[in-house]
Design a protein around this motif. Sequence first.
Motif, PDB file in Angstrom:
ATOM      1  N   SER A 232      99.442 143.713 105.272  1.00  0.00           N
ATOM      2  CA  SER A 232      99.546 143.047 106.653  1.00  0.00           C
ATOM      3  C   SER A 232     100.183 141.822 105.904  1.00  0.00           C
ATOM      4  O   SER A 232      99.604 141.462 105.387  1.00  0.00           O
ATOM      5  N   THR A 233     101.228 140.941 106.539  1.00  0.00           N
ATOM      6  CA  THR A 233     101.488 140.015 106.124  1.00  0.00           C
ATOM      7  C   THR A 233     102.073 139.329 107.372  1.00  0.00           C
ATOM      8  O   THR A 233     102.522 139.681 108.512  1.00  0.00           O
ATOM      9  N   THR A 234     101.373 137.916 107.265  1.00  0.00           N
ATOM     10  CA  THR A 234     101.622 136.690 108.380  1.00  0.00           C
ATOM     11  C   THR A 234     101.939 135.258 107.718  1.00  0.00           C
ATOM     12  O   THR A 234     101.451 134.898 107.416  1.00  0.00           O
ATOM     13  N   SER A 235     103.080 135.575 108.513  1.00  0.00           N
ATOM     14  CA  SER A 235     103.304 133.701 107.688  1.00  0.00           C
ATOM     15  C   SER A 235     103.405 132.992 109.516  1.00  0.00           C
ATOM     16  O   SER A 235     104.219 133.585 110.112  1.00  0.00           O
ATOM     17  N   ILE A 236     102.930 131.975 109.029  1.00  0.00           N
ATOM     18  CA  ILE A 236     103.011 130.992 110.240  1.00  0.00           C
ATOM     19  C   ILE A 236     103.540 129.552 110.448  1.00  0.00           C
ATOM     20  O   ILE A 236     103.275 129.120 109.164  1.00  0.00           O
TER      21      ILE A 236
END
Length: 483
Positions: A232-236
């Motif tokens: 799972s990837t999250t870019s903020i």
Amino acid sequence: MLFLQTAYVAGALLVASASASSCCNRLEKRLGSSVSFPKDVDYNATMSGYWSIQESSLQPACVLQPRTARDVSKALKIISKHGNCHFAIKGHGHAPAAGFANVDGGVTIDMTSMSSVSLHEGQSIARVEAGAKWLDVYQHLDGSGVQVAGGRNGNVGVGGLLVGGGISHFTTKHGWACDAVVNYEVVLANGSLVNANKRCNRDLFLALKGGGNNFGVVTRYDLATFPLGDISTTSISYDISQRGKVFQAFTDLLDSSRYDPLASLVTSLLYRSTSKAWTLASSAVYTKPVSEPAVFANLSAVPHESLVRNITSLATFADESDTPPLNWLFATVTLKPSAQYMQDMFDMLNNTVSSFNPEGGVTWSVALEPLVAAMLKSPKDANVLGLETAQDGFIVLISALWPNSAVNAEVEAAARSVTSAWETGADAKGLLQGFQYLNYAAPSQEPLRSYGKDNFEFLASVSQKYDHAQVLQKRVGGFKLSS
Ligand SMILES: Cc1cc2nc3c(=O)[nH]c(=O)nc-3n(C[C@H](O)[C@H](O)[C@H](O)COP(=O)(O)OP(=O)(O)OC[C@H]3O[C@@H](n4cnc5c(N)ncnc54)[C@H](O)[C@@H]3O)c2cc1C
């Protein structure tokens, strides 16, 4: 292929040193078309395979592209007998400093033709030739149900990352990428082809786990695999005005006793001198396909400009585009957690970069990476990085990237001044840790000494044992053990 005794550098004719010429000549006689010379297609392909201009602008007298470990062995037998034949060992050329994986007027051994990957022993071991890049490995293993720990950017070389340690998305669960090497096939300076593992050449096995290019040319790494499905990837991305909250959320994570080992995080700052603008972002990976990992809740709760979540495979996520050719500089410090000191570091950097705009511009990037959990808790014989006494904290990579080679000295001086101000300030507050991660270190830093006196002396003794003539100390660039 005829041997050319001359090399052209930016239109000027240079006479290659007699020693390198005769060394290249002997190599060509023994290894034929694996050896190429300036203006040859293969030579140019190697030169365009470097990430930094500082490396690609060096001019070796010849390039060797070995196809087998025996080729490497034959080459080192010749090179070691040529008293003054300097050489370089190149993986995928991502170490930016000049002379670390290329050499002016010597022999560059470009390992990238050796890039096979295969699974063995019921998929528990991946055999990876040392010239592969991480994307080759992840793509080969994709769909098999197992993966290995390696570079987060797939263009990075297996060869360089593993001899320097290796931070992966799995470091906080499985330890440094080098911890997972169960066997090295390596050609020593005198040309002997040996294996190093827990049963055979055990001291060499340990020395290769972080000791850099000081012990031979690794031709194959055997890596322990682990089961992996999607990640799972999250870019903020945040406005820079939110940095206080982001630094606090980042710092709150830096506690091994509470850290979720499936979480991998890089928070980064970027400043462009041309636009005088800062950006701030977090790239958060959870190594299971969980859509909203709780561990990143505080980072996601900081007011942001964008937040993108995805479930994907490691191979897809690591498939990044290469940057265009630029000058690059890396430097590193390791610190204990302090959101206030992160703010101080930002102010120190901002003071320097806001008044520094060399011709052509320069971009500054600061990557903040947790140093927690399995990165600190590896068994003593897992690697030689000396982190047993280190504390929870974070590793900082400061990079500068710029197009104009005429301003190299100015940028290097600015980077040294910022890094040294960070170190002095942190030391005064009791926040500085001794460790310098080799793969992020500037040429002026001493990462091998940062492993501690005992580990440094151990590395020096292994180097004396396996390289009596100290060929790799005297004739190969990089971080060395000789003072
Ligand atoms: C875009 C980018 C992303 C990165 N991402 C990460 C990351 O996620 N995690 C991380 O830990 N680091 C990362 N790094 C740092 C990276 O680990 C180092 O730059 C590493 O040295 C690159 O290895 P290479 O084979 O590509 O480089 P090269 O420049 O070819 O080699 C680096 C050093 O290793 C030596 N070497 C290479 N192959 C061998 C071999 N077979 N035997 C003996 N010595 C050898 C070379 O002589 C040289 O001194 C990144 C760097 C860049 C530029």
